[in-house]
Scaffold this motif. Structure first.
Motif, PDB file in Angstrom:
ATOM      1  N   ALA A  83       2.121  32.521  56.707  1.00  0.00           N
ATOM      2  CA  ALA A  83       1.296  32.865  57.866  1.00  0.00           C
ATOM      3  C   ALA A  83       0.181  33.830  57.476  1.00  0.00           C
ATOM      4  O   ALA A  83      -0.891  33.829  58.059  1.00  0.00           O
ATOM      5  CB  ALA A  83       2.166  33.491  58.955  1.00  0.00           C
ATOM      6  N   PHE A  84       0.472  34.680  56.486  1.00  0.00           N
ATOM      7  CA  PHE A  84      -0.495  35.678  56.039  1.00  0.00           C
ATOM      8  C   PHE A  84      -1.323  35.161  54.856  1.00  0.00           C
ATOM      9  O   PHE A  84      -2.073  35.904  54.247  1.00  0.00           O
ATOM     10  CB  PHE A  84       0.226  36.979  55.659  1.00  0.00           C
ATOM     11  CG  PHE A  84       0.726  37.758  56.850  1.00  0.00           C
ATOM     12  CD1 PHE A  84       1.281  37.111  57.942  1.00  0.00           C
ATOM     13  CD2 PHE A  84       0.647  39.138  56.888  1.00  0.00           C
ATOM     14  CE1 PHE A  84       1.738  37.821  59.044  1.00  0.00           C
ATOM     15  CE2 PHE A  84       1.101  39.851  57.991  1.00  0.00           C
ATOM     16  CZ  PHE A  84       1.659  39.193  59.063  1.00  0.00           C
ATOM     17  N   GLU A 127     -12.711  23.830  57.838  1.00  0.00           N
ATOM     18  CA  GLU A 127     -13.348  24.980  58.482  1.00  0.00           C
ATOM     19  C   GLU A 127     -14.158  24.579  59.715  1.00  0.00           C
ATOM     20  O   GLU A 127     -14.978  23.657  59.654  1.00  0.00           O
ATOM     21  CB  GLU A 127     -14.260  25.702  57.483  1.00  0.00           C
ATOM     22  CG  GLU A 127     -14.986  26.873  58.121  1.00  0.00           C
ATOM     23  CD  GLU A 127     -15.559  27.853  57.126  1.00  0.00           C
ATOM     24  OE1 GLU A 127     -14.878  28.195  56.139  1.00  0.00           O
ATOM     25  OE2 GLU A 127     -16.702  28.294  57.342  1.00  0.00           O
ATOM     26  N   LEU A 154      -0.500  27.450  61.047  1.00  0.00           N
ATOM     27  CA  LEU A 154      -0.999  28.718  60.491  1.00  0.00           C
ATOM     28  C   LEU A 154      -1.807  28.479  59.218  1.00  0.00           C
ATOM     29  O   LEU A 154      -2.797  29.172  58.957  1.00  0.00           O
ATOM     30  CB  LEU A 154       0.173  29.671  60.257  1.00  0.00           C
ATOM     31  CG  LEU A 154       0.804  30.166  61.572  1.00  0.00           C
ATOM     32  CD1 LEU A 154       2.199  30.733  61.348  1.00  0.00           C
ATOM     33  CD2 LEU A 154      -0.082  31.212  62.254  1.00  0.00           C
ATOM     34  N   LEU A 157      -5.139  27.282  60.347  1.00  0.00           N
ATOM     35  CA  LEU A 157      -5.830  28.453  60.907  1.00  0.00           C
ATOM     36  C   LEU A 157      -6.392  29.322  59.783  1.00  0.00           C
ATOM     37  O   LEU A 157      -7.548  29.769  59.843  1.00  0.00           O
ATOM     38  CB  LEU A 157      -4.839  29.252  61.755  1.00  0.00           C
ATOM     39  CG  LEU A 157      -5.374  30.509  62.434  1.00  0.00           C
ATOM     40  CD1 LEU A 157      -6.409  30.153  63.499  1.00  0.00           C
ATOM     41  CD2 LEU A 157      -4.227  31.308  63.053  1.00  0.00           C
ATOM     42  N   ASN A 158      -5.590  29.535  58.744  1.00  0.00           N
ATOM     43  CA  ASN A 158      -6.050  30.356  57.614  1.00  0.00           C
ATOM     44  C   ASN A 158      -7.189  29.683  56.845  1.00  0.00           C
ATOM     45  O   ASN A 158      -7.924  30.356  56.132  1.00  0.00           O
ATOM     46  CB  ASN A 158      -4.887  30.677  56.672  1.00  0.00           C
ATOM     47  CG  ASN A 158      -3.896  31.650  57.304  1.00  0.00           C
ATOM     48  OD1 ASN A 158      -4.248  32.374  58.234  1.00  0.00           O
ATOM     49  ND2 ASN A 158      -2.666  31.672  56.812  1.00  0.00           N
ATOM     50  N   ASN A 201      -9.557  28.344  58.451  1.00  0.00           N
ATOM     51  CA  ASN A 201     -10.653  28.455  59.415  1.00  0.00           C
ATOM     52  C   ASN A 201     -10.812  27.264  60.346  1.00  0.00           C
ATOM     53  O   ASN A 201     -11.885  27.042  60.912  1.00  0.00           O
ATOM     54  CB  ASN A 201     -11.986  28.745  58.710  1.00  0.00           C
ATOM     55  CG  ASN A 201     -11.975  30.104  58.046  1.00  0.00           C
ATOM     56  OD1 ASN A 201     -11.370  31.035  58.560  1.00  0.00           O
ATOM     57  ND2 ASN A 201     -12.631  30.214  56.906  1.00  0.00           N
ATOM     58  N   ALA A 202      -9.743  26.484  60.523  1.00  0.00           N
ATOM     59  CA  ALA A 202      -9.752  25.522  61.627  1.00  0.00           C
ATOM     60  C   ALA A 202      -9.464  26.269  62.922  1.00  0.00           C
ATOM     61  O   ALA A 202      -8.822  27.319  62.913  1.00  0.00           O
ATOM     62  CB  ALA A 202      -8.695  24.453  61.414  1.00  0.00           C
ATOM     63  N   THR A 203      -9.949  25.717  64.038  1.00  0.00           N
ATOM     64  CA  THR A 203      -9.474  26.136  65.356  1.00  0.00           C
ATOM     65  C   THR A 203      -8.243  25.281  65.618  1.00  0.00           C
ATOM     66  O   THR A 203      -8.319  24.067  65.491  1.00  0.00           O
ATOM     67  CB  THR A 203     -10.553  25.856  66.418  1.00  0.00           C
ATOM     68  OG1 THR A 203     -11.731  26.581  66.058  1.00  0.00           O
ATOM     69  CG2 THR A 203     -10.083  26.248  67.807  1.00  0.00           C
ATOM     70  N   VAL A 204      -7.120  25.906  65.950  1.00  0.00           N
ATOM     71  CA  VAL A 204      -5.855  25.156  65.963  1.00  0.00           C
ATOM     72  C   VAL A 204      -5.228  25.162  67.349  1.00  0.00           C
ATOM     73  O   VAL A 204      -5.084  26.222  67.970  1.00  0.00           O
ATOM     74  CB  VAL A 204      -4.862  25.757  64.947  1.00  0.00           C
ATOM     75  CG1 VAL A 204      -3.535  24.996  64.985  1.00  0.00           C
ATOM     76  CG2 VAL A 204      -5.449  25.733  63.539  1.00  0.00           C
TER      77      VAL A 204
END
Lengths: 285, 285
Positions: free
Chosen positions: A135-136, A161, A180, A183-184, A186-189
């Protein structure tokens, strides 16, 4: 995107090869130090598809020159007994990766069993710490199916992205981690599930759709935005995915087939993580 | 939802009171056993807003009968020195909760510092394990601002299940955990951020909007679906949130003001977690 263009078939086989190719020299280097990477697989009970998966994983190891240790436990195995087996594997220096085949019989506390796996040998990212690292954006071993999905997007140079990714499913080892990871990147999820209202409308807003529901041919043509990239992580009875492939293929911009889509890449990711775990564990010693 | 209806102002003060009210008897019971819950706050450097936050948290503790230990470290403090302070607090049985005020000066490895906090004293859910517990719906101490947002939704009996929640922001202690908490409550969740394309369209699809960007008056009236529930987790210079309140209030179905919205509930969640940590730690001993 142009909907009239022929859809790109996202064949997983060359992606799997691209993940495995660099492993040969890693395995050779390890061999020169007397180390053979070894994946332990644990199967509890006699579910036939689980048995097939575990066998496929073992065969894939063998073909690459990775050892595998197959442990089969009786359906009646207790959580405590399963954890004891996992702890033995944690402490066994000849084992570099541990895979507990999901699902375990219902009387077992699967979460407790997953948590027993040492983070250093958690090559399928099933522990809570592995999940958080992922996630990080810092997991050495993200869950293999999510890792496979990202590998396919990368291999076929599909942009993530800024894209709107819709993930159908929210399981701890598939829907949540892949969301996640996207998302990391840079997609909008958007994360959908069984309680989602207007599911078809939401899926239709996705530039990228990840199907991870475990229901055969669940995603229909009318749900797909023309030109969307479709990644089908499902594998159901009759060799069919979660996406109605025949219906959706003409509309998609790119789509993974089932079989030969996400599946073989998932196995390649598992092999990659096992070799990397062998490298890290043998350096640490 | 009927857009002509007067919007509900989601005043945080009664929500905060509802969280604090049950704590008095818990504190009394602990006192009868000679235990006073104690929150350690660590402030590194001299950022004035951070100093204000830490002071507010200390004052809130005092008003409730919770001890607080305020530790102020020089801006030049090293990561190692900060971690040493955290480890002392981990080992100090009189301390039940540890709050490292975010952000720390840029030369400090904030993640390493957060990870040094014992999971048993991580009352703001900043550790990776705390994050994962929260993602899996099993955190004793979720991050306080996400917990506050859920508490407000609950207090005002706003339905979450099946609703489309749009979260703007993806930080590890706000955007990501609140997204996962809303997902675990069966919302369909979309996570947006600085790379999101067509942000206003996506926000307009939200039945619930959580603003967690840290930019004053960022969310505009034209972005809001009539009747939507708006939760503003921002707090910027000039006492303004991330939502343009004056513009959005007439359109929203319900909206948190700034100040007196999410902020006081966040502090109440911190107090609640500290008291619960004192209970758990004193039972464990």
């Amino acid at each position: 995107m142009n909907a009239k263009k022929q859809p790109v078939i996202l064949n997983g086989l060359p992606v799997a090869e691209s993940l495995k190719e660099p492993l040969f020299s890693s395995i050779e280097k390890l061999a020169s130090r007397g180390i053979v990477p070894c994946l332990a697989t644990i199967l509890v009970g006699d579910d036939p598809s689980s048995a097939t998966y575990v066998k496929m994983k073992g065969n894939a190891c063998r073909r690459l020159g990775i050892d595998s240790k197959r442990i089969t436990l009786d359906t009646s195995t207790s959580t405590a007994a399963l954890i004891a087996v996992i702890e033995q594997l944690n402490n066994d220096p000849s084992i570099h990766g541990i895979l507990l085949q999901h699902p375990v019989p219902p009387h077992i506390d699967e979460r407790a069993a997953f948590e027993a796996i040492s983070i250093d040998k958690d090559v399928d990212g099933v522990t809570m710490m592995g999940f958080a690292q992922n996630a990080f954006g810092a997991a050495p071993y993200p869950s293999c199916t999510p890792a496979a999905i990202l590998a396919i997007l990368d291999y076929y140079q599909l942009k993530v992205e800024g894209k709107h990714a819709v993930v159908i499913g929210r399981s701890p080892i598939l829907g949540k981690p892949v969301s996640l990871m996207l998302l990391n990147r840079n997609a909008t999820v958007t994360i959908c599930h069984s309680k989602t209202e207007n599911l078809s409308d939401i899926v239709r807003s996705g530039d990228i759709v990840v199907a991870a529901v475990g229901r055969a041919k669940f995603v229909k043509a009318g749900w797909i935005k023309p030109g969307a990239v479709i990644l089908d992580a499902g594998y159901n009875a009759g060799n069919v995915g979660d996406v109605d492939y025949a219906e959706c293929e003409p509309i998609a911009g790119a789509i993974t087939p089932v079989p030969s889509g996400v599946g073989p890449v998932t196995i390649a990711a598992l092999l990659k993580h096992t070799v990397e775990a062998a490298e890290r564990l043998s350096m640490a010693r």
